[in-house]
Design a protein around this motif. Structure first.
Motif, mmCIF file in Angstrom:
data_model
loop_
_atom_site.group_PDB
_atom_site.id
_atom_site.type_symbol
_atom_site.label_atom_id
_atom_site.label_comp_id
_atom_site.label_asym_id
_atom_site.label_seq_id
_atom_site.Cartn_x
_atom_site.Cartn_y
_atom_site.Cartn_z
ATOM 1 N N UNK A 451 43.381 40.289 33.187
ATOM 2 C CA UNK A 451 43.859 39.465 34.298
ATOM 3 C C UNK A 451 42.876 39.527 35.469
ATOM 4 N N UNK A 452 42.338 40.716 35.736
ATOM 5 C CA UNK A 452 41.353 40.841 36.822
ATOM 6 C C UNK A 452 40.113 40.003 36.523
ATOM 7 N N UNK A 453 39.653 40.021 35.267
ATOM 8 C CA UNK A 453 38.497 39.202 34.892
ATOM 9 C C UNK A 453 38.760 37.721 35.142
ATOM 10 N N UNK A 454 40.003 37.293 34.928
ATOM 11 C CA UNK A 454 40.341 35.877 35.067
ATOM 12 C C UNK A 454 40.646 35.484 36.512
ATOM 13 N N UNK A 455 40.754 36.462 37.409
ATOM 14 C CA UNK A 455 41.126 36.179 38.799
ATOM 15 C C UNK A 455 40.119 36.796 39.768
ATOM 16 N N UNK A 456 38.846 36.558 39.502
ATOM 17 C CA UNK A 456 37.811 36.947 40.447
ATOM 18 C C UNK A 456 37.660 38.439 40.663
ATOM 19 N N UNK A 462 48.969 47.870 39.292
ATOM 20 C CA UNK A 462 48.803 48.897 38.247
ATOM 21 C C UNK A 462 47.394 49.485 38.281
ATOM 22 N N UNK A 463 46.383 48.630 38.339
ATOM 23 C CA UNK A 463 45.007 49.129 38.356
ATOM 24 C C UNK A 463 44.710 49.901 39.641
ATOM 25 N N UNK A 464 45.246 49.434 40.753
ATOM 26 C CA UNK A 464 45.019 50.170 42.008
ATOM 27 C C UNK A 464 45.672 51.540 41.958
ATOM 28 N N UNK A 467 43.479 53.704 39.884
ATOM 29 C CA UNK A 467 42.319 54.105 40.690
ATOM 30 C C UNK A 467 42.675 55.313 41.563
ATOM 31 N N UNK A 468 43.833 55.255 42.206
ATOM 32 C CA UNK A 468 44.228 56.355 43.102
ATOM 33 C C UNK A 468 44.461 57.648 42.331
ATOM 34 N N UNK A 469 44.941 57.521 41.080
ATOM 35 C CA UNK A 469 45.184 58.714 40.261
ATOM 36 C C UNK A 469 43.899 59.281 39.650
ATOM 37 N N UNK A 470 42.801 58.541 39.793
ATOM 38 C CA UNK A 470 41.550 59.028 39.244
ATOM 39 C C UNK A 470 41.385 58.768 37.765
ATOM 40 N N UNK A 471 42.138 57.805 37.219
ATOM 41 C CA UNK A 471 41.981 57.454 35.806
ATOM 42 C C UNK A 471 40.856 56.451 35.654
ATOM 43 N N UNK A 472 40.177 56.519 34.514
ATOM 44 C CA UNK A 472 38.890 55.840 34.405
ATOM 45 C C UNK A 472 38.890 54.469 33.806
#
Length: 475
Positions: A451-456, A462-464, A467-472
């Protein structure tokens, strides 16, 4: 690149009609015969479990450090048959799955990590020469290409950031015209060329060459000999095999995606399946239409990305995009092939290179990557320091496994070295949860990345949170 686009003729599936369902690199008449299986009981100073890059480098470096050390290596199938013989052949200096991942996770150590990574790649190049490893080693670098306007902006901003931090040595920013002078695709909008930080290799030949070098130095190699159990035995360890076993003072585990003999390590990795195609050799005219005179490896900047490179005989390897996690995290041969992914990859290939319409694919294959939540290797010991392990390379292990081998040997010796002092070496990633939570989380992450790839490039909640949890999960 635009996943939904098709080539002009809209018949790209015909390019797959003759593709053999075997890894191109392993489909080699020069493939060496396997060594005999172990029967009876062996004793040694160091037992290495696993005949991929991780185990091979460990055995080789152990003998180079101490020629008198008695080393045995066991491999469950044949040397190089799994990830080490199926990958794209990108041998990178990065120890951290790219500079961005390393800078995010270990900012205080990043300059040291980059230096150690560059030294590690230099050491691989030196070993190729010293041991006569016939693996088509070409230190051509890699171009990270943007195929969307937002990716081009992000590449330019990233280049400015790493220059400001003193981390851009050997890296060149390429605008749309400059990147298409290197490799011509109508989808390319910008690029970053890391000129020295990546080499191209024939991955299976590298594994086979390392095996020959190990044998030449006196390592006893047994193939078709899986390690079944690991237990203390006196002052050392014992590993049971189907027809016997090995008693060793110390053990190095290089089994990566396969179940670790130290059970508590297993929750740190999951298998994610990756797929690739290989074209027939390009004619001189076809190669000229693409350019690619400097033979760099390439990867695009999307979350669901493609990687591609030239072989020695000017075939194009085209892989990536789909990353498939099987429910339950099992490694099975039936997952090695996925026709729907092959069709999608073929479509994307002709979107990238429409001038190559009519080229056919000769091989199509897949395999499992040992993925961990921080996207780069982790290390540790067990059984009072008599066992060491390294795993979690997440698709960037062709080069980093040599560094991991040195870490394992340092840990087994009890030495404090510049490697063992790194925070990356002293810490672990977050483990994966049990099912069904692992499958649900990975599926949601994959959907969010698409979805991120399709929306710039915009990352959802969920992804943010990841990111905060430090998952890669950023690529």
């Amino acid at each position: 690149m635009a996943a939904g686009a098709m080539s002009r003729s809209n018949d790209w599936t015909k390019s797959l009609s003759d593709a053999q369902p075997v890894p191109y690199w392993l489909d080699d008449p020069g493939r060496p015969r396997p060594e005999a299986a172990l029967t009876g009981t062996e004793t040694c100073d160091l037992l290495v479990v696993g005949g991929g890059y991780s185990g091979l480098w460990t055995a080789l470096i152990a003998k180079e450090r101490d020629p008198e050390r008695d080393v045995v290596l066991i491999e469950g199938r044949e040397v190089g048959w799994a990830a080490s013989g199926r990958n794209g052949g990108f041998c990178a200096a990065s120890l951290t799955h790219g500079l961005s991942n390393g800078l995010t996770r270990w900012p205080d150590d990043i300059h040291r990590l980059e230096e150690l990574g560059a030294r590690n790649l230099d050491a691989i190049e030196a070993a190729v020469a010293r041991h006569g490893l016939d693996c088509d080693f070409e230190r051509t670098g890699e171009i990270d290409v943007a195929t969307e306007p937002y990716q081009a902006r992000e590449l330019e901003e990233w280049y400015a950031e790493i220059r400001a931090k003193g981390l851009a040595e050997g890296v060149e920013y390429l605008d749309a015209e400059a990147v298409r002078e290197q490799v011509d695709s109508p989808t390319f909008r910008a690029g970053l060329w890391d000129r020295r930080g990546v080499a191209m290799v024939d991955p299976a030949k590298l594994a086979w060459g390392l095996k020959r070098a190990c044998l030449a130095l006196g390592v006893r190699v047994y193939e078709r000999t899986p390690g079944l159990t690991l237990k203390p035995h006196g002052a050392g360890m014992a590993v049971r095999t189907p027809y016997g076993g090995v008693r060793a003072r110390t053990v190095a585990l290089g089994t990566n995606v396969f179940p670790n003999l130290v059970r508590r390590v297993r929750s740190y990795t999951v298998p994610v399946y990756d797929y690739a195609l290989m074209t027939e050799p390009l004619s001189d005219g076809q190669l000229a239409s693409v350019g690619w005179k400097n033979r760099q490896g390439l990867g695009d900047s999307a979350n669901q990305f493609h990687y591609f490179r030239l072989s020695r005989d000017n075939r194009i390897l085209w892989g990536g995009y789909d990353a498939v996690y099987p429910y339950g995290g099992r490694v099975r041969a039936e997952y090695d092939h996925r026709p729907e992914t092959y069709a999608r990859l073929a479509e994307h290939f002709f979107t990238c290179f429409p001038q190559l319409e009519g080229v056919r694919f000769t091989h199509a294959w897949g395999g499992a990557i040992d993925t961990c939540s921080r996207f780069s290797a982790f290390f540790g010991t067990a059984h009072r320091g008599r066992v060491a392990y390294a795993a979690g390379y997440t698709g960037l292990g062709v080069g980093a496994t040599r560094f991991g081998a040195e870490v394992m040997l340092d840990l087994l010796s009890g030495e404090r070295t510049e490697r063992t002092e790194l925070e990356m070496v002293r810490t672990k990633p977050l483990p994966f949860p049990p099912e069904p939570f692992a499958w649900t989380g990975i599926a949601l992450t994959k959907w969010s990345l698409a979805r991120a790839d399709a929306h710039g490039g915009r990352r959802n909640l969920w992804l943010r949170t990841m990111d905060r949890l430090g998952l890669g999960f950023d690529s």
